[in-house]
Design an enzyme around this catalytic site. Structure first.
Site, short mmCIF file in Angstrom:
data_model
loop_
_atom_site.label_atom_id
_atom_site.label_comp_id
_atom_site.label_asym_id
_atom_site.label_seq_id
_atom_site.Cartn_x
_atom_site.Cartn_y
_atom_site.Cartn_z
N CYS A 193 0.82 -1.20 0.00
CA CYS A 193 0.00 0.00 0.00
C CYS A 193 0.87 1.26 0.00
CB CYS A 193 -0.99 -0.01 1.15
SG CYS A 193 -2.37 1.14 0.88
N ASP B 195 -3.23 1.25 10.07
CA ASP B 195 -4.38 2.14 10.31
C ASP B 195 -4.74 2.11 11.78
OD1 ASP B 195 -4.55 1.23 7.34
OD2 ASP B 195 -5.69 3.08 7.49
P1 RI2 Z 1 0.17 6.33 6.93
C1 RI2 Z 1 -3.59 3.56 4.53
O1 RI2 Z 1 -4.97 3.43 4.47
C2 RI2 Z 1 -2.86 2.26 4.28
O2 RI2 Z 1 -3.51 1.13 4.82
C3 RI2 Z 1 -1.57 2.57 5.00
O3 RI2 Z 1 -0.80 1.43 5.26
C4 RI2 Z 1 -2.10 3.22 6.26
O4 RI2 Z 1 -3.19 4.02 5.82
C5 RI2 Z 1 -1.13 4.06 7.04
O5 RI2 Z 1 -0.75 5.19 6.29
P2 RI2 Z 1 -5.87 4.05 3.26
O6 RI2 Z 1 -6.32 5.42 3.70
O7 RI2 Z 1 -0.59 6.98 8.04
O8 RI2 Z 1 -5.04 4.08 1.99
O9 RI2 Z 1 1.44 5.67 7.42
O10 RI2 Z 1 -7.04 3.11 3.16
O11 RI2 Z 1 0.41 7.29 5.79
#
Ligand code: RI2
Length: 325
Positions: A131, A200
Site C-alpha cells: 500500500c 491504520d
Molecule cells: P500512513 C492507509 O490506508 C494504508 O492502509 C496505509 O498502510 C495506512 O493508511 C497508514 O498510512 P488508506 O487510507 O498513516 O489508503 O502511514 O485506506 O500514511
C-alpha cells in the site's frame, strides 16, 4: 444544521470518504484541521450549541472511515477538554491549540519513526512494502539514504492500487523500486530481507489493522523467516480495544472490485470489498512508534501510557454518536 460553519467539515468528510485524502495519518490531520477551521467561523449564540455542533461534526468525520482509529483519536485529541470550557471563545481557543499540537506532534512522530526504524534494516537490504504508508516510506527513505536499502518491492495494493503511488514516490527519490501484483508477494518473499508496512490501527493485543492483503504478506514473511516491521504513530493505537471492542473493518463498494468492468457486467456475481485486515501479533516482529521499537505484545502499555487519563469524549462503534462523558 447550519450550512456555513459545517462547510469545512463537510468538504473534508467528502474528500476522506472518496479517498481524495487517504492514508491514516493524512486523514487524521485533515479531520483535526477541519474542526479547527469550523470553530474559527462558527458564529452561533451559545457555548452549548457550539458543543453540540462539534459533536455532530465529530460524528460526520469519523463515519467516513470507521476502521481508522487514527481518525477517531485525532478527533478526540482535537476536542479534548472542550466541554470543560465556559464560553465560546475559550472553546475556540482550546480546539485551535489542541489541533495545532496534534498536527505538530503527528508530523514529528513520523520523523522520529524514520530515524529509529531505519536502524533495524540491515545494510544491503531488499525490502517489501504494501500500500502507501507515509510512516513506512519515511523509514525506507531514511534507510536508503543511510546505505541500508538497495531495492524496494512495492505491491500493487488492489483495489485502489496505492502501490503505484508508492512506486512513483520511491522512483522520484532515486530509490530502485520494482512493482509486483499482490498475489506475487509469496513468490518474491524469499528474496526479501525485511517487510515494512504502515498501520491504520494497532489493537491492544498487538494485532495490526492495515490495508487488505497485509495479513497474507505477514504470513508469507513468517514462513520465509523474513522480519515483519510495522510503522505506527501512537495515535494509531486503539484505547477502545483495551476494553475488548473489535475494530470495525470498512467494507467499500463492489465497483472497486469489478474494475475495469462494472458490477452489472457480471450478472449473478456477488462482491465483497473489505479494505483492511488484521495481522495477528505472532507474525509481527516489531512495531516502530515515536516512543521506540516495541514488540506487538507491548501495545497495551503504549495505550495505557498515551490514553490512560483520556476521557473527555467517546464514540460509538459506527462513529455516528460521539458523546461527551
Ligand atoms: P500512513 C492507509 O490506508 C494504508 O492502509 C496505509 O498502510 C495506512 O493508511 C497508514 O498510512 P488508506 O487510507 O498513516 O489508503 O502511514 O485506506 O500514511
Amino acid at each position: 444544521m447550519k450550512k456555513g460553519p459545517f462547510e469545512p467539515v463537510r468538504r473534508t468528510s467528502e474528500a476522506i470518504r472518496t479517498m481524495e485524502i487517504r492514508g491514516a495519518g493524512r486523514i487524521a490531520r485533515a479531520a483535526s484541521s477541519a474542526l479547527s477551521e469550523m470553530v474559527e467561523i462558527w458564529d452561533g449564540p451559545s457555548r452549548d450549541e457550539l458543543l453540540s455542533d462539534l459533536k455532530k461534526a465529530a460524528g460526520m468525520l469519523h463515519a467516513t472511515r470507521p476502521s481508522a482509529v487514527s481518525l477517531r483519536n485525532a478527533i478526540l485529541l482535537t476536542l479534548k477538554g472542550a466541554e470543560l470550557e465556559e464560553d465560546v471563545d475559550s472553546i475556540r481557543e482550546a480546539v485551535r491549540n489542541n489541533s495545532s499540537s496534534f498536527l505538530k506532534a503527528s508530523r514529528e512522530a513520523v520523523e522520529v519513526i524514520s530515524r529509529i526504524g531505519m536502524k533495524r534494516i540491515p545494510k544491503g537490504s531488499t525490502v517489501m512494502t504494501h500500500c502507501n504508508s507515509s510512516a513506512a516510506l519515511s523509514i525506507i527513505e531514511a534507510a536508503f539514504n543511510d546505505g541500508r536499502i538497495e531495492e524496494v518491492y512495492a505491491t500493487e495494493s488492489r483495489p485502489w492500487r496505492q502501490g503505484q503511488l508508492t512506486a512513483g514516490w520511491l522512483a522520484e527519490r532515486g530509490i530502485p523500486v520494482t512493482m509486483i501484483v499482490d498475489s506475487a508477494a509469496r513468490f518474491f518473499m524469499n528474496g526479501m530481507d525485511m517487510v515494512c508496512v504502515g498501520a491504520d490501527t494497532v489493537a491492544a493485543n498487538g494485532a495490526v489493522i492495515n490495508k487488505i492483503g497485509t495479513a497474507q504478506i505477514a504470513l508469507a514473511a513468517h514462513e520465509a523467516r523474513t522480519p515483519f516491521m510495522v510503522a505506527a504513530e501512537t495515535y494509531k493505537f486503539s484505547p477502545e480495544t483495551l476494553m475488548g471492542s473489535l475494530v470495525e473493518i470498512e467494507d467499500r463498494g463492489p465497483e472497486e472490485v469489478a474494475d475495469p468492468l462494472k458490477p452489472e457486467d457480471l450478472p449473478g456475481v456477488k462482491f465483497k470489498n473489505p479494505v483492511f485486515d488484521a495481522t495477528p501479533p505472532e507474525y509481527i516482529d516489531s512495531i516502530v512508534c515515536e516512543l521506540g521499537i516495541i514488540s506487538p505484545y507491548m501495545a497495551t502499555e503504549i495505550i495505557r501510557e498515551m490514553f490512560g487519563g483520556f476521557r473527555s469524549l467517546s464514540s460509538g462503534r459506527n462513529g455516528s454518536d460521539f458523546r461527551w462523558l
